[in-house]
Scaffold this motif. Structure first.
Motif, PDB file in Angstrom:
ATOM      1  N   GLY B 261       0.818  -1.207   0.000  1.00  0.00           N
ATOM      2  CA  GLY B 261       0.000   0.000   0.000  1.00  0.00           C
ATOM      3  C   GLY B 261       0.852   1.256   0.000  1.00  0.00           C
ATOM      4  N   LEU B 262       1.936   1.190   0.780  1.00  0.00           N
ATOM      5  CA  LEU B 262       2.867   2.313   0.830  1.00  0.00           C
ATOM      6  C   LEU B 262       3.471   2.548  -0.558  1.00  0.00           C
ATOM      7  N   ILE B 264       2.105   1.870  -3.507  1.00  0.00           N
ATOM      8  CA  ILE B 264       1.112   2.520  -4.379  1.00  0.00           C
ATOM      9  C   ILE B 264       1.017   4.001  -4.032  1.00  0.00           C
ATOM     10  N   THR B 265       0.844   4.279  -2.728  1.00  0.00           N
ATOM     11  CA  THR B 265       0.641   5.664  -2.307  1.00  0.00           C
ATOM     12  C   THR B 265       1.827   6.537  -2.698  1.00  0.00           C
ATOM     13  N   VAL B 268       1.992   7.082  -6.551  1.00  0.00           N
ATOM     14  CA  VAL B 268       0.955   7.985  -7.050  1.00  0.00           C
ATOM     15  C   VAL B 268       1.215   9.415  -6.572  1.00  0.00           C
TER      16      VAL B 268
END
Lengths: 332, 287
Positions: B261-262, B264-265, B268
């Motif tokens: 998740g980190l 992706i964040t 982006v």
């Protein structure tokens, strides 16, 4: 330059003509909006019909599931569903039924699509409303606090907003769940229809919404704070907080109204993934399960319902617009 | 007649007045984008292990020591999987954006140059697509096509296409009425040549900026779809899918879900930051 007040001599003439022109414009905008909304609804229905035609395998097979049915049963279903009639007749029946609230039968759930959606829509609406209310409240507070403040305050705030826009909702949801349910035990982890179970999912879907709304509202506030009427208010001895709350805030709400379409989509996308993370029942879970089982009538039913909801929201908004913007109340 | 004149500054403002002001945050963002590009081009170069090197004896180890991001339930190195996950995520984001850009541009040009009927039909269609919730539209496509990385890309491209169509239409209308196109037409150039050599390049500039930002949004969308189980199949190291797999374990092994998740964040965030800096430059606004 265009915003400067007209010469005083001309003022009476203008004040006579202005309200009628503005209400006329508002009425036309409402009409255009309504026409576009109806077009969207019709488009969604038509696209749905053709999607149903385009799915690999015939509708009969989908309705029968894995059962090996005899020719008679097949024939029975074909005539029951009118599948032997020409395409345009099927199309008209489909649209007619949809307008009466009949969205067909689910291929998998053994119940009408409308029933499945009706059962799922309530928890989803609760979650959406909670997320929207939270997002609006936090965004308003943040925008009021940061508009036209020191450089450092604004750059920190816009940095936080950038993070908020970039964080995927499902990841935020998982982090919230890990931290507040598993580590701290403040909120229940899974399911439940208590208010406490609504908090974490609502926070998760509110994050991107808050980030975007704060940006938009702050820009609106800053524009409003530069207007001459703010200077007048300050000259009357109004405090900064009162100027922001009573004069500038209304102007910041107007651009938010134009974002409603985006908001709607963002919140719906949010509930689809949040309901999965938190194991909540709702439209999102219904639609995800339907995609897995290729239950197209359910997926399309949800799309059509959201299109209808979108129209209702737009109409409600047009009625609500004059409440925010008194200039639109005018003389009828 | 006043409407086109009001939009003209957008075109003239595309000419860069001064370069992007590279503040520290922007440097970091640029460096991170470069790192992600490197990881997706040569994952083997950066990753300590193969993404599928399982070893049941070291399952669910916490981050630290030999495994910086810990190990997953099958004993695979999470860091290696995150690095190998850069390629499918970036490909999905770039692929969906490129597809939407090309189809949106063609439709926008058709609307702007194809006469009133074409304009009405294309733009009303785009309105319909834009008014429906994007994730739901993507799910409709996936129901018809079945799950997979390619259908996901198609689904995302379908609902992002109208943004490009609208922008290209406006730009093309502005450029079409400009003096240099008039000059090209009166010089007797063929219509196809006018469109390709004069209208398209000038209408395209603001698109480049929008595209950069949209790549980030498309990456989030793609990872959402694979989180829901409609992307690449499980053993493949894709960020959204890794997150979904890690979710089952997050009460005991938070690192399995946190690091993908980190990734992706951060990706982006970096792409969006760079995109916005480009946007501010192209609009001539101070950063």
């Amino acid at each position: 330059m265009a915003e400067t007040a007209p010469p005083a001599v001309k003022a009476p003439v203008r004040s006579h003509r202005r309200p009628s022109r503005i209400t006329g414009r508002a009425a036309r905008r409402a009409a255009v909006r309504l026409a576009t909304s109806l077009l969207v609804f019709w488009g969604a229905l038509t696209a749905s019909f053709f999607a149903l035609q385009a799915i690999p395998g015939s509708t009969v097979d989908a309705l029968l599931g894995n059962n090996d049915a005899s020719m008679e049963v097949r024939q029975q279903i074909i005539s029951d569903y009118g599948l032997d009639r020409p395409l345009h007749a099927q199309y008209l029946t489909y649209v007619g039924r949809a307008l009466l609230g009949d969205l067909g039968r689910s291929y998998q759930l053994d119940q009408p699509v409308t029933g499945a959606i009706g059962a799922a829509i309530v928890p989803s609406l609760q979650l959406t409303a909670a997320g929207l209310a939270l997002g609006l409240a936090v965004a308003t507070a943040l925008a009021l606090a940061t508009a036209h403040r020191r450089r450092a305050v604004r750059s920190i705030s816009s940095g936080v907003e950038l993070v908020g826009v970039s964080v995927p909702v499902f990841w935020a949801a998982i982090l919230l769940l890990t931290l507040f349910s598993f580590r701290l035990g403040w909120f229940p982890a899974v399911g439940g229809d208590s208010v406490a179970a609504l908090v974490l999912p609502a926070v998760a879907i509110a994050i991107p919404v808050t980030a975007v709304l704060t940006q938009v509202m702050r820009e609106g506030l800053e524009r409003a704070l530069d207007e001459p009427f703010v200077l007048t208010a300050r000259a009357r001895g109004m405090t900064d907080a009162a100027v922001r709350l009573r004069h500038a805030l209304r102007h910041a709400l107007l651009p938010v109204v134009t974002l409603v379409g985006w908001l709607f989509g963002a919140l719906l996308g949010g509930i689809v993934v949040t309901e999965k993370v938190f194991g909540r029942p709702g439209l999102g879970r219904l639609v995800v399960d339907a995609v897995v089982t290729k239950d197209l009538p359910v997926v399309l039913g949800v799309v059509i319902c959201t299109a209808a909801l979108y129209i209702v929201i737009n109409i409600a908004l047009d009625l609500f617009y004059p409440v925010i913007d008194p200039r639109l109340r005018g003389v009828s | 007649m006043t409407a086109p004149a009001a939009v003209v500054p957008e075109v003239t403002a595309v000419v860069p007045r001064r370069g992007v002001r590279w503040r520290p945050g922007l440097w970091a963002a640029g460096a991170f984008v470069a790192l992600v590009l490197l990881a997706s081009a040569f994952p083997g170069l950066l990753a300590p292990e193969a993404p599928d090197a399982a070893d049941a004896l070291r399952a669910l180890q916490a981050p630290g020591g030999a495994h910086l991001f810990g190990t997953d339930a099958n004993g695979r190195d999470v860091l290696s999987r995150v690095i190998h996950g850069a390629r499918p995520s970036l490909l999905a984001g770039v692929g969906a954006t490129a597809l939407a850009l090309v189809s949106g541009t063609l439709l926008g040009l058709l609307a702007a140059l194809g006469g009133r009927a074409a304009d009405e039909i294309v733009m009303r269609l785009m309105d319909v697509v834009l008014s429906l919730p994007s994730l739901l539209l993507a799910l409709v496509v996936l129901t018809v096509t079945g799950p997979g990385p390619l259908p996901s890309v198609l689904a995302i491209a379908l609902y992002t296409m109208p943004i490009y169509a609208r922008l290209v239409r406006v730009q093309a209308n502005v450029v079409r009425r400009s003096v240099y196109v008039e000059a090209a037409v009166s010089l007797g150039l063929r219509p196809s040549r006018v469109v390709l050599r004069h209208v398209l390049p000038n209408a395209f500039a603001p698109l480049v900026v929008l595209t950069t930002i949209e790549v980030g949004a498309a990456m989030v969308a793609a990872s959402s779809l694979s989180y829901l189980g409609f992307g690449p199949k499980p053993p493949a190291p894709e960020w959204g899918a890794m997150l979904a797999a890690g979710q089952q374990y997050f009460a005991i092994a938070w690192w399995m879900a946190v690091f993908p998740g980190l990734a992706i964040t951060a990706t982006v965030l970096a792409i969006t930051a760079v995109g916005r800096a480009l946007q501010q430059r192209s609009e001539g606004r101070p950063a």
